[in-house]
Design a protein around this motif. Structure first.
Motif, PDB file in Angstrom:
ATOM      1  N   ALA A  89      76.254  47.244 102.680  1.00 37.05           N
ATOM      2  CA  ALA A  89      77.606  47.468 102.277  1.00 37.05           C
ATOM      3  C   ALA A  89      77.714  48.360 100.884  1.00 37.05           C
ATOM      4  O   ALA A  89      78.553  49.262 100.861  1.00 37.05           O
ATOM      5  N   VAL A 149      81.295  47.315 113.397  1.00 33.78           N
ATOM      6  CA  VAL A 149      79.684  47.416 112.911  1.00 33.78           C
ATOM      7  C   VAL A 149      79.232  46.192 112.750  1.00 33.78           C
ATOM      8  O   VAL A 149      79.633  45.431 111.841  1.00 33.78           O
ATOM      9  N   THR A 150      78.181  45.605 113.586  1.00 34.45           N
ATOM     10  CA  THR A 150      77.647  44.187 113.118  1.00 34.45           C
ATOM     11  C   THR A 150      76.208  44.296 112.868  1.00 34.45           C
ATOM     12  O   THR A 150      75.355  45.291 113.541  1.00 34.45           O
ATOM     13  N   THR A 185      73.023  42.412 104.549  1.00 35.07           N
ATOM     14  CA  THR A 185      74.316  43.108 104.769  1.00 35.07           C
ATOM     15  C   THR A 185      74.987  43.568 103.819  1.00 35.07           C
ATOM     16  O   THR A 185      75.604  44.485 103.611  1.00 35.07           O
ATOM     17  N   LEU A 238      82.924  45.907 108.938  1.00 32.02           N
ATOM     18  CA  LEU A 238      81.576  45.560 108.847  1.00 32.02           C
ATOM     19  C   LEU A 238      81.391  44.055 108.907  1.00 32.02           C
ATOM     20  O   LEU A 238      82.067  43.240 108.188  1.00 32.02           O
ATOM     21  N   GLY A 274      81.630  39.679 105.739  1.00 33.53           N
ATOM     22  CA  GLY A 274      82.419  40.921 106.501  1.00 33.53           C
ATOM     23  C   GLY A 274      83.605  41.276 105.774  1.00 33.53           C
ATOM     24  O   GLY A 274      84.203  40.661 104.868  1.00 33.53           O
TER      25      GLY A 274
END
Length: 598
Positions: free
Chosen positions: A347, A427-428, A343, A383, A371
């Motif tokens: 990002a 958004v995951t 993730t 996110l 996140g």
């Protein structure tokens, strides 16, 4: 009170200053240039309210708010001196009328209402005057629909005003609740020290809490705790760094970086009258510097068009026949490849101004979930995703291999509520073997935390796009996947149980995992046939692990296309369609029911 001479770098200083922490002598002008931060140990000296506003707000932008008059001495309080005398002395010493200074202004051009406390004024204590001014700042923020910034420094409630001081906690809390209901961003900057009634009210009710290094925050002070409990406290107890590790603040930001950080966060406030989600014609994704040190290139994702020339969602594969035939067990191994993008990798590639937020605001900061807000092709989003830790085994262990604890799901819920308040799409990115199976997680209420997330996501009034980027393991994955659009990367998997677990239970043989994987139909093509996912995100030819940059471009294009499909729907439509999407699973006529009978 807001004269430029109050700026920390412009305030008159003695020739030499002694650091309170390391006792180093610092040349006065150097100390001023460093914003009163010790260049040797990094200790952040206290700033006055005037200095703080001059440092944070753009030059010439500050407009003081009107003062609110309050009863000066409600109890007629006298200890060794009458309370009015103490007030008069504090006013003369600080040049302030109360322990907080409020102003409108801008930070890097972003409008803000700022309420800044000054510890010099009776220890920054919370009394009727402070409560009234904080409330007025919140009301101004609400009226103008611009963010509120609270800069706190307090020893606690003002004893000389008795229970009326206590009531200011409720008063300020109500003012911030009104901002929550109106969708107005609230930021809190915790400075040293922040204790008592301030810590237990407006200082910790913000959407984002950041703290200066070393700043202390707590309800009771260390001496009170030790005297009451008889226990010795751990080193660094209640400091910003301690609080970050225990999930109680979002970030610790050095003074020199505060303006840029606050400006980035203020950009999250969306004008309610503005059109949400303007169509994006070209995605620009900044790629990292190459190993040879060459400047980064820019990847351009051109949108597909329909036969009529309009935009289309070609970035998402929606028909099983568009996918190559895949062996289920090979896909499982690719989904678990340790070098697949995480993730945080996505990002870094896709989001402008991404700011990671930390903690569940209860007890911990689960490192298996990360996140924060950022901008995807200019569109503000929230996110949230699992973080396995990449190819570094030590880091993977620290991240619990992407298996969240209850605090991880509570952190997820907190960020989703913030997104709903500000109108940001969620958004995951899902990549987890499942929820953390340890005894501490069970004691912490793992099942309840997951259930609460499922309920919350079912009713989020903003667009939600979920992407299974690697492993989608059981309820630990579903807790981030109750979405309007559920996508999966071409080499991702999604299953109720791991193939190994299924093989051990049903085949009584862990070696039967490949057979179980085939039977569970975990790969993207089968999930698309079942209707579990709405589409598949293409990957680079050799897999996402082989080319992070290209994988990010493909993911960004798919998410952008999905968000574009949802942007015209009202909150009521989103909730109705989301409910319908999950309600139909398993009913007659649903693809999953037909596929299950195959």
């Amino acid at each position: 009170m807001l004269d430029e001479a109050a700026h920390p770098s412009a305030a008159p200083d003695p020739s030499w200053v002694r650091c309170d922490r390391c006792v180093t002598l610092i040349y006065g002008k150097r100390f001023s240039r460093s914003l009163q931060v010790c260049p040797d140990c990094g200790s952040h000296a206290r700033l006055t309210a005037q200095q703080r506003l001059a440092h944070l707000l753009d030059p010439g932008s500050a407009q003081p708010l009107d003062h609110v008059e309050c009863v000066a001495d409600p109890l007629g309080f006298v200890d060794t001196r009458p309370y009015p005398e103490r007030l008069s002395d504090a006013q003369a010493a600080t040049g302030l009328r109360e322990a907080v200074l409020c102003a409108r202004g801008t930070i890097e051009g972003r409008p803000v209402v700022a309420a800044v406390m000054d510890f010099r004024f009776l220890g920054g204590s919370l009394g009727c005057g402070v409560g009234a001014l904080i409330t007025e700042a919140a009301r101004t923020s609400l009226r103008l629909r611009i963010p509120l910034l609270l800069v706190t420094a307090s020893g606690g409630a003002r004893m000389q005003e008795g229970v009326l001081s206590l009531m200011q906690m409720a008063k300020t809390t109500q003012a911030l609740a009104a901002l929550d209901e109106a969708g107005v961003l609230v930021l809190s900057l915790v400075t040293d020290p922040t204790y008592g009634g301030v810590a237990a009210s407006f200082a910790t009710l913000a959407d984002v809490i950041i703290a200066e290094p070393g700043a202390r925050l707590g309800f009771a002070g260390p001496r009170v705790i030790e005297q009451t409990t008889g226990e010795s406290l751990p080193p660094g107890f209640q400091t910003a760094e301690f609080l970050l590790g225990h999930g109680l603040v979002d970030d610790v930001v050095p003074r020199a970086a505060l303006r840029a950080t606050l400006a980035q966060l203020l950009a999250l406030q969306v004008d309610p009258a503005a059109t949400v989600g303007e169509p994006v014609t070209t995605a620009q994704v900044e790629l990292p510097t190459t190993a040879a040190g060459e400047p980064p290139t820019t990847a351009r994702v051109e949108p597909a068009t329909t036969a009529a020339g309009g935009p289309a969602s070609a970035a998402i594969l929606r028909r099983p026949e568009e996918l190559p035939q895949a062996d289920a067990w090979s896909t499982v191994r690719l989904a678990r490849h340790p070098e697949r993008p995480t993730t945080l990798d996505y990002a870094a590639h896709l989001l402008d101004g991404f700011h990671q937020l930390h903690g569940d605001r209860i007890a911990e900061d689960c490192t298996a979930v990360v996140g924060g807000p950022g901008r995807l092709n200019g569109r503000p989003i929230m996110l949230i995703g699992h973080q396995k830790g990449g190819n570094d085994l030590v880091e993977r262990r620290r991240r619990k291999f992407g298996m969240p604890s209850p605090g991880g799901y509570r952190k997820t819920a907190r960020l989703m509520r913030m997104a709903a308040k500000l109108g940001l799409p969620v958004v995951t990115l899902i990549d987890t073997p499942g929820a953390n199976p340890g005894p501490d997680a069970e004691r912490g209420g793992q099942a309840v935390a997951i259930a609460e997330n499922l309920r919350l996501m079912a009713r989020l009034p903003v667009p939600v796009v979920a992407v299974v980027t690697g492993e989608g393991g059981s309820g630990g994955a579903l807790a981030l996947a109750v979405a309007d659009r559920v996508l999966i990367c071409a080499n991702g998997i999604y299953s109720v149980i791991s193939p190994e677990g299924c093989a051990a239970i049903l085949w009584k043989d862990a070696e039967a995992a490949p057979t179980a994987a085939e039977a569970l139909r975990v790969d993207a093509g089968e999930l698309l046939r079942l209707g579990i996912v709405d589409g598949v995100v293409p990957e680079p030819p050799d897999g996402a692990h082989a080319d992070h940059s290209q994988a990010a471009v493909l993911l960004g294009a798919a998410v952008t296309a999905a968000l574009r499909e949802l942007e015209s729907l009202s909150p009521q439509q989103l909730l109705a369609e989301r409910s319908s999407r999950f309600h139909r699973f398993g009913l007659d006529g649903d693809p999953s029911a037909e596929g299950g009978a195959r």
